[in-house]
Design a protein around this motif. Structure first.
Motif, mmCIF file in Angstrom:
data_model
loop_
_atom_site.group_PDB
_atom_site.id
_atom_site.type_symbol
_atom_site.label_atom_id
_atom_site.label_comp_id
_atom_site.label_asym_id
_atom_site.label_seq_id
_atom_site.Cartn_x
_atom_site.Cartn_y
_atom_site.Cartn_z
ATOM 1 N N LYS A 233 -22.425 -22.177 -43.053
ATOM 2 C CA LYS A 233 -21.483 -21.756 -44.255
ATOM 3 C C LYS A 233 -19.885 -22.071 -43.921
ATOM 4 O O LYS A 233 -19.170 -22.418 -44.760
ATOM 5 N N GLN A 234 -19.407 -21.468 -43.112
ATOM 6 C CA GLN A 234 -18.008 -21.586 -42.501
ATOM 7 C C GLN A 234 -17.537 -22.988 -42.321
ATOM 8 O O GLN A 234 -16.503 -23.302 -42.715
ATOM 9 N N LEU A 235 -18.427 -23.698 -41.579
ATOM 10 C CA LEU A 235 -18.054 -25.123 -41.294
ATOM 11 C C LEU A 235 -18.040 -26.024 -42.836
ATOM 12 O O LEU A 235 -17.027 -26.769 -42.782
ATOM 13 N N GLN A 236 -18.962 -25.631 -43.643
ATOM 14 C CA GLN A 236 -18.968 -26.315 -44.964
ATOM 15 C C GLN A 236 -17.634 -25.775 -45.662
ATOM 16 O O GLN A 236 -17.161 -26.834 -46.379
ATOM 17 N N TYR A 237 -17.188 -24.486 -45.464
ATOM 18 C CA TYR A 237 -15.945 -24.417 -46.078
ATOM 19 C C TYR A 237 -14.815 -25.026 -45.809
ATOM 20 O O TYR A 237 -14.028 -25.502 -46.507
ATOM 21 N N CYS A 238 -14.702 -25.461 -44.499
ATOM 22 C CA CYS A 238 -13.876 -26.414 -43.875
ATOM 23 C C CYS A 238 -13.857 -27.760 -44.490
ATOM 24 O O CYS A 238 -12.902 -28.040 -45.249
ATOM 25 N N THR B 251 -17.003 -17.325 -36.351
ATOM 26 C CA THR B 251 -17.885 -16.749 -35.247
ATOM 27 C C THR B 251 -19.272 -17.313 -35.603
ATOM 28 O O THR B 251 -19.718 -17.293 -36.679
ATOM 29 N N PRO B 252 -20.202 -17.763 -34.546
ATOM 30 C CA PRO B 252 -21.361 -18.258 -34.636
ATOM 31 C C PRO B 252 -22.428 -17.545 -34.844
ATOM 32 O O PRO B 252 -23.498 -17.935 -35.224
ATOM 33 N N ASP C 278 -20.747 -11.105 -41.293
ATOM 34 C CA ASP C 278 -21.572 -11.786 -40.629
ATOM 35 C C ASP C 278 -22.048 -13.338 -41.359
ATOM 36 O O ASP C 278 -23.151 -13.598 -41.652
ATOM 37 N N PRO C 279 -21.102 -13.966 -41.477
ATOM 38 C CA PRO C 279 -21.282 -15.448 -42.090
ATOM 39 C C PRO C 279 -21.939 -16.358 -41.339
ATOM 40 O O PRO C 279 -21.998 -16.372 -40.209
#
Lengths: 429, 429
Positions: B390-395, B355-356, B385-386
């Motif tokens: 950070k979420q794309l980095q996890y990918c 979620t952005p 609420d990340p």
């Protein structure tokens, strides 16, 4: 005693079952780890309460004092602490060992598989916990075991309940172990065990009785949050707040239909610190209104203190996990397969290489070698000159669907005759 | 000591390796069995010669005296005898335990995997034996481990050779164990061990020396069948006849290019009674003409007497099998992966649900639950609420190829934005 050999028919069924479980664990992004069957004896001591006596110890043959692992959770915590891992989602499927009284008909053995999924790390409340419950729901649905119920509770709520009922901390674990039996025996018997064996006052037992017979959903949480005594207890309030969050998340997952917040759920193990849960299969019974439970098939919970016990500086890594009771599920599936009369093939052979008359061993060896090298699962009889009928009979006995027949004529023509064993049809190709 | 934890990167590689081995075993029509890690102590005693001292024994905690299995062959023989099975083709992949001096850099551990394939039953000569050699050839080819050689010999031929060299039966096993070192040290040193430590006469050692340095193919068999002394020995003649048959069958399989009939091959274990074989990897060395051996990676042979030791009436079940040295192969593959710089993914997650901006946890939980229920491997961060980054980095860190992004706009439009993480391209769907 308490162990068994698994013949091919077992292994095929077990592999099928484990494949479904692993598929679910991978679907949730878990990585696999493996730890030794042998652990240092000191690693296992003081982790299992009374059950420590069930640990298999190795003889002192010089060197370190060893024992066989009792579960996969303590080795996991030891692994995290030793490798300073603070964040991992892992599964582990392996055998564990308990010097228990075996009850093999009920699927209780001294050597048995555990299938564990755990999430370690500091995260926002109840998100990993909710995923563990979701996983339990997915696996039991995937395996089509029939109706089931997942009971959830929280050790902090139990702590609060016991406190407001006037039960001292020292009696927490013994009282939990009595409560655990509410599944099998009525409250009156549990109560008399609490008073007689565990030394609770009759009044305290009665007060507990009012709470532990409660089960429900969000409505029950709201009611307990209004409870004049319980709402004053810090731990209980924390637990109830988190339980509310958990049920909200499970509602977004669309699975609250099979969830019951159940104050009687206690679970035996010492190390739980928060949410606990247990899945039971339900069986419709003609004589009573409500479906009856036929035993627990999965369980888990939060254990935030265990990793710290293995860290020299006591650094904690919060963990939550679920263990799937594969042995009991296996017993159920096995009975079902037996009842259905399904003939489980124990090999995957696609084709038997067959010669119809003598002096053709060389042709058979050449053809089967070509098939193997092409990745085709093929067998032949280990006889120089087997009878055609014997070869076809072998196909029927073991479920091999095709026979590749090569005789003088086929050799001359450079073809094989492929026979569909069930239909008794042949094509030359 | 001598055991290890396997992190996810190990397990992924090991599973890949085992999958190739299992595929080959299944291609040859084998069924899987499983036996307990625990065996009765008496089952293991007297089966491993000098190495009996390496067996792990359990403490006497009451009940039966137990030990950890030392290999999979003795439990297999015990299983056949106990269940009166006279005919089976089975594989078994499991850990075994040896109180050995660990040499972890060379892949020698106290807990390690064995991968065994065995054929039990009374069949026409050399057909199952040839298949075991073929399986070894297939697995080493499939795994692309580089050049290899499969040495074959027969215990009966060795027996005959020793007899005509004047070595008493009592010195058969000790002399074999000296000979086994011909791989690593020159004949002169082996000879002096035979004379010095094993008490052979120098003349006998010299006579042996003439035989054990021989290796070749059918031509060598013919020569030995003409040997005036050896051709008089009944056992040697039987062994040579069967060896000829074996090489003929292997020629039909088209694999004689990697087979060497080698009179120095002895193999350590007591229980072999016929054909023995061992596969070694070869390494081209710039300084010498011939490729050098870098160690054994598989081995096996025929043991016709073992099952009878467990049968109350001594009924024999002839067996032949092969054991794949998975730990050494694993070390080689691990080094190769390291050298190649290949980044091994330890999870299989296909999509991260993202979620952005804030207040969208509910949307994330709903979407991920839909994906899981559709069998898609999906993860999300365990944060309310990340941050998007950070979420794309996890990918990127974990190799997840896709991100399914759901924001306010997507919710309104009833779509998700699917992002290819590597290409940074997005589509709405």
């Amino acid at each position: 005693q308490g162990t068994r050999d698994h013949p091919p028919s077992h292994v095929v069924l077990r592999d099928r079952l484990l494949a479904a479980v692993v598929a679910c664990f991978k679907r949730h992004g878990a990585a696999a780890i493996d730890t030794p069957v042998l652990e240092l004896r000191e690693t296992l001591m003081g982790k299992y309460g009374e059950d420590t006596k069930l640990i298999y110890e190795l003889q002192d043959q010089g060197g370190e004092l060893l024992a066989l692992r009792y579960d996969l959770t303590v080795p996991f915590a030891r692994y995290l602490a030793m490798n300073k891992i603070t964040n991992i989602k892992r599964y582990h499927i392996a055998k564990v060992y308990r010097r228990d009284n075996p009850a093999m008909t009920r699927g209780r053995y001294r050597e048995f598989y555990q299938c564990d999924f755990d999430i370690a790390g500091q995260f926002d409340p109840m998100l990993p916990d909710a995923e563990c419950v979701k996983i339990t729901h997915e696996i039991l649905s995937d395996l089509q075991l029939g109706d089931f119920l997942i009971k959830v509770n929280d050790r902090r709520i139990l702590n609060g309940v016991f406190a407001v009922c006037g039960i001292p901390d020292s009696k927490f674990i013994p009282t939990c172990s009595s409560m655990d039996k509410l599944d099998k025996i009525p409250w009156e018997e549990v109560r008399s065990e609490m008073v007689g064996e565990k030394g609770l006052s009759p009044e305290a037992a009665d007060r507990i009785g009012e709470y532990v017979q409660l089960h429900g959903g969000l409505d029950l949480i709201e009611r307990l949050l209004q409870d004049p005594k319980l709402s004053q207890n810090k731990l209980a309030k924390e637990g109830l707040g988190d339980m509310k969050l958990l049920l909200e998340y499970l509602s977004l997952f669309g699975i609250t239909g099979k969830i019951s917040f159940d104050l009687s759920l206690a679970r035996g193990l010492d190390y739980y610190t928060g949410v606990i849960f247990e899945a039971v299969l339900l069986q419709q019974n003609d004589h009573v209104e409500e479906p009856i439970s036929v035993g627990s098939v999965a369980g888990g919970g939060r254990y935030d203190g265990l990793v710290g016990m293995f860290d020299p500086k006591g650094r904690k890594v919060p963990c939550v996990g679920v263990s799937i009771g594969i042995e009991r599920i296996f017993s159920i599936l096995e009975q079902r397969v037996k009842a259905s009369g399904e003939k489980v093939r124990t090999t995957e052979t696609q084709v038997l290489v067959v010669t119809p008359h003598k002096h053709l061993l060389g042709a058979r060896l050449k053809l089967i070698s070509e098939l193997w090298d092409a990745g085709i699962k093929a067998e032949m009889l280990y006889k120089k000159d087997p009878k055609l009928l014997k070869q076809l009979q072998y196909c029927e006995d073991t479920g091999i669907p095709l026979a590749a027949i090569v005789g003088e004529q086929e050799l001359t023509d450079g073809v094989v005759k492929l026979r569909d064993v069930a239909k008794r049809e042949e094509v030359r190709m």
